[in-house]
Scaffold this motif. Structure first.
Motif, PDB file in Angstrom:
ATOM      1  N   THR A  14      -9.749  10.694  11.789  1.00 18.50           N
ATOM      2  CA  THR A  14      -9.633  10.446  13.218  1.00 18.50           C
ATOM      3  C   THR A  14     -10.374   9.142  13.512  1.00 18.50           C
ATOM      4  OG1 THR A  14     -11.639  11.674  13.788  1.00 18.50           O
ATOM      5  CG2 THR A  14      -9.578  12.911  13.813  1.00 18.50           C
ATOM      6  N   SER A  15      -9.904   8.414  14.534  1.00 20.47           N
ATOM      7  CA  SER A  15     -10.565   7.175  14.947  1.00 20.47           C
ATOM      8  C   SER A  15     -10.035   6.767  16.307  1.00 20.47           C
ATOM      9  CB  SER A  15     -10.322   6.057  13.931  1.00 20.47           C
ATOM     10  OG  SER A  15      -8.964   5.689  13.911  1.00 20.47           O
ATOM     11  N   ASP A  16     -10.708   5.804  16.931  1.00 17.05           N
ATOM     12  CA  ASP A  16     -10.244   5.266  18.210  1.00 17.05           C
ATOM     13  C   ASP A  16      -9.022   4.376  18.013  1.00 17.05           C
ATOM     14  OD1 ASP A  16     -12.346   6.550  19.472  1.00 17.05           O
ATOM     15  OD2 ASP A  16     -13.625   4.758  19.494  1.00 17.05           O
ATOM     16  N   ASP A  17      -8.956   3.705  16.864  1.00 11.94           N
ATOM     17  CA  ASP A  17      -7.879   2.759  16.599  1.00 11.94           C
ATOM     18  C   ASP A  17      -7.647   2.719  15.096  1.00 11.94           C
ATOM     19  OD1 ASP A  17      -5.993   0.722  17.129  1.00 11.94           O
ATOM     20  OD2 ASP A  17      -7.488  -0.845  16.806  1.00 11.94           O
ATOM     21  N   GLY A  18      -6.429   2.434  14.672  1.00 14.50           N
ATOM     22  CA  GLY A  18      -6.208   2.336  13.240  1.00 14.50           C
ATOM     23  C   GLY A  18      -4.812   1.912  12.872  1.00 14.50           C
ATOM     24  N   GLU A  19      -4.713   1.422  11.638  1.00 15.52           N
ATOM     25  CA  GLU A  19      -3.427   1.085  11.026  1.00 15.52           C
ATOM     26  C   GLU A  19      -3.357   1.836   9.709  1.00 15.52           C
ATOM     27  OE1 GLU A  19      -2.801  -3.106  10.540  1.00 15.52           O
ATOM     28  OE2 GLU A  19      -3.664  -3.546  12.501  1.00 15.52           O
ATOM     29  N   VAL A  20      -2.292   2.585   9.504  1.00 13.31           N
ATOM     30  CA  VAL A  20      -2.160   3.400   8.301  1.00 13.31           C
ATOM     31  C   VAL A  20      -0.800   3.136   7.681  1.00 13.31           C
ATOM     32  CG1 VAL A  20      -2.104   5.746   7.392  1.00 13.31           C
ATOM     33  CG2 VAL A  20      -3.685   5.169   9.237  1.00 13.31           C
ATOM     34  N   ASN A  21      -0.779   2.924   6.375  1.00 11.08           N
ATOM     35  CA  ASN A  21       0.464   2.750   5.632  1.00 11.08           C
ATOM     36  C   ASN A  21       0.658   4.006   4.792  1.00 11.08           C
ATOM     37  OD1 ASN A  21       2.363   2.142   3.583  1.00 11.08           O
ATOM     38  ND2 ASN A  21       1.998  -0.051   3.882  1.00 11.08           N
ATOM     39  N   LEU A  29      -9.353   2.058   9.714  1.00  9.90           N
ATOM     40  CA  LEU A  29      -9.673   2.855  10.889  1.00  9.90           C
ATOM     41  C   LEU A  29     -10.885   2.236  11.572  1.00  9.90           C
ATOM     42  CD1 LEU A  29      -9.395   6.316   9.127  1.00  9.90           C
ATOM     43  CD2 LEU A  29      -7.633   5.171  10.481  1.00  9.90           C
ATOM     44  N   LYS A  30     -10.856   2.178  12.919  1.00 11.76           N
ATOM     45  CA  LYS A  30     -11.944   1.536  13.670  1.00 11.76           C
ATOM     46  C   LYS A  30     -12.356   2.416  14.847  1.00 11.76           C
ATOM     47  CE  LYS A  30      -9.948  -2.990  12.767  1.00 11.76           C
ATOM     48  NZ  LYS A  30      -9.282  -4.149  13.384  1.00 11.76           N
ATOM     49  N   GLY A  31     -13.669   2.458  15.099  1.00 11.27           N
ATOM     50  CA  GLY A  31     -14.201   3.143  16.265  1.00 11.27           C
ATOM     51  C   GLY A  31     -14.344   4.641  16.088  1.00 11.27           C
ATOM     52  N   ARG A  46     -16.186   1.650  10.990  1.00  8.78           N
ATOM     53  CA  ARG A  46     -14.938   1.163  10.389  1.00  8.78           C
ATOM     54  C   ARG A  46     -14.852   1.657   8.955  1.00  8.78           C
ATOM     55  NH1 ARG A  46     -11.779  -4.264  10.414  1.00  8.78           N
ATOM     56  NH2 ARG A  46     -10.826  -4.198   8.364  1.00  8.78           N
ATOM     57  N   ILE A  47     -13.652   2.071   8.560  1.00 10.14           N
ATOM     58  CA  ILE A  47     -13.388   2.479   7.180  1.00 10.14           C
ATOM     59  C   ILE A  47     -12.058   1.881   6.742  1.00 10.14           C
ATOM     60  CG2 ILE A  47     -12.948   4.386   5.585  1.00 10.14           C
ATOM     61  CD1 ILE A  47     -14.694   6.176   7.301  1.00 10.14           C
ATOM     62  N   ASP A  54      -5.108   9.351  -8.697  1.00 14.27           N
ATOM     63  CA  ASP A  54      -5.596  10.697  -9.049  1.00 14.27           C
ATOM     64  C   ASP A  54      -5.908  11.530  -7.803  1.00 14.27           C
ATOM     65  OD1 ASP A  54      -7.920   9.526  -8.114  1.00 14.27           O
ATOM     66  OD2 ASP A  54      -9.107   9.962  -9.911  1.00 14.27           O
ATOM     67  N   ASN A  55      -5.491  11.047  -6.615  1.00  7.58           N
ATOM     68  CA  ASN A  55      -5.679  11.688  -5.311  1.00  7.58           C
ATOM     69  C   ASN A  55      -7.089  11.577  -4.758  1.00  7.58           C
ATOM     70  OD1 ASN A  55      -2.999  12.483  -4.922  1.00  7.58           O
ATOM     71  ND2 ASN A  55      -3.324  14.247  -6.255  1.00  7.58           N
ATOM     72  N   SER A  56      -7.998  10.918  -5.466  1.00  9.45           N
ATOM     73  CA  SER A  56      -9.340  10.714  -4.936  1.00  9.45           C
ATOM     74  C   SER A  56      -9.305   9.636  -3.855  1.00  9.45           C
ATOM     75  CB  SER A  56     -10.310  10.326  -6.050  1.00  9.45           C
ATOM     76  OG  SER A  56      -9.953   9.077  -6.604  1.00  9.45           O
ATOM     77  N   LEU A  57     -10.363   9.566  -3.077  1.00  4.33           N
ATOM     78  CA  LEU A  57     -10.499   8.611  -1.990  1.00  4.33           C
ATOM     79  C   LEU A  57     -11.385   7.455  -2.419  1.00  4.33           C
ATOM     80  CD1 LEU A  57     -10.302   7.974   1.145  1.00  4.33           C
ATOM     81  CD2 LEU A  57     -12.434   9.264   1.350  1.00  4.33           C
ATOM     82  N   SER A  58     -10.987   6.229  -2.092  1.00  2.00           N
ATOM     83  CA  SER A  58     -11.845   5.051  -2.241  1.00  2.00           C
ATOM     84  C   SER A  58     -11.911   4.375  -0.887  1.00  2.00           C
ATOM     85  CB  SER A  58     -11.304   4.087  -3.290  1.00  2.00           C
ATOM     86  OG  SER A  58     -11.468   4.633  -4.580  1.00  2.00           O
ATOM     87  N   ALA A  59     -13.109   3.824  -0.552  1.00  2.00           N
ATOM     88  CA  ALA A  59     -13.265   3.261   0.785  1.00  2.00           C
ATOM     89  C   ALA A  59     -14.368   2.219   0.837  1.00  2.00           C
ATOM     90  CB  ALA A  59     -13.589   4.385   1.769  1.00  2.00           C
ATOM     91  N   THR A  60     -14.201   1.270   1.747  1.00  2.00           N
ATOM     92  CA  THR A  60     -15.254   0.360   2.170  1.00  2.00           C
ATOM     93  C   THR A  60     -15.616   0.806   3.573  1.00  2.00           C
ATOM     94  OG1 THR A  60     -14.390  -1.452   0.843  1.00  2.00           O
ATOM     95  CG2 THR A  60     -15.853  -2.039   2.660  1.00  2.00           C
ATOM     96  N   VAL A  61     -16.902   1.069   3.805  1.00  2.00           N
ATOM     97  CA  VAL A  61     -17.343   1.724   5.028  1.00  2.00           C
ATOM     98  C   VAL A  61     -18.435   0.889   5.695  1.00  2.00           C
ATOM     99  CG1 VAL A  61     -18.262   3.885   5.954  1.00  2.00           C
ATOM    100  CG2 VAL A  61     -16.912   3.925   3.846  1.00  2.00           C
TER     101      VAL A  61
END
Length: 181
Positions: A14-21, A29-31, A46-47, A54-61
């Motif tokens: 969930t976020s206030d704003d985002g772009e998802v492909n 995701l922002k806010g 922001r994330i 392998d279905n794991s999550l990678s992120a810059t946060v």
């Protein structure tokens, strides 16, 4: 980061704003961002994230501060952390926390401007280095030194090592170094 079964769970956000492909399984995701996968929860400003093969999550946060929490694999309790920025690679099971970072495992904690943790090897690394974020007025305890607290093992008597302590135990090794070394 810790609970291996989390890879088999869906990634929710969930976020206030985002772009998802959805085709590439990635997004920005922002806010007031909250992203979860199983027992892993990350809250931030922001994330930038992707779902690995392998279905794991990678992120810059990025946060002020960001926060994460995940149940420990095959153990009681949770890993919890806070920082201004984090890089998380779910495929490598590697977390890096930057600037005013705190990493807790139960009642044990480590503080530094850089902390990394590899869940596969249970290796913590903390480096004393200057913060890259401006100081907050009135904030106490900011420095470029590594600080930490490890609680005594519950089955240890004062002055004696707990059974299995040392090289045979499952305690995580800890590397500390001052910047410039």
């Amino acid at each position: 980061f810790a609970e291996k079964g989390d890879r088999d769970k869906p990634i929710s956000f969930t976020s206030d704003d985002g772009e998802v492909n959805y085709e590439k399984r990635s997004g920005v995701l922002k806010g007031n961002v909250v992203i979860t996968q199983g027992t892993l929860t990350i809250k931030a400003n922001r994330i930038d994230f992707r779902q690995n093969a392998d279905n794991s999550l990678s992120a810059t946060v990025v946060g002020t501060p960001l926060a994460f929490r995940q149940k420990r694999d095959d153990a009681e309790g949770y890993y919890e952390g806070w920082a201004q920025r984090a890089e998380y690679d779910g495929h490598k099971e590697q977390l890096e926390l930057f600037d005013n970072a705190i990493l807790k495992r139960g009642a044990d904690e480590i503080r530094s401007n850089y902390i990394s943790y590899n869940a596969a090897t249970e290796l913590f690394k903390a480096e004393g280095r200057p913060s890259t974020t401006p100081a907050v007025t009135g904030e106490a305890g900011r420095s470029d030194r590594v600080r930490g607290t490890f609680q005594p093992k519950s089955d240890a008597s004062p002055g004696k090592s707990a059974p299995g302590a040392g090289t045979q135990g499952k305690s995580a090794p800890l590397l500390l170094k001052q910047s410039g070394e």
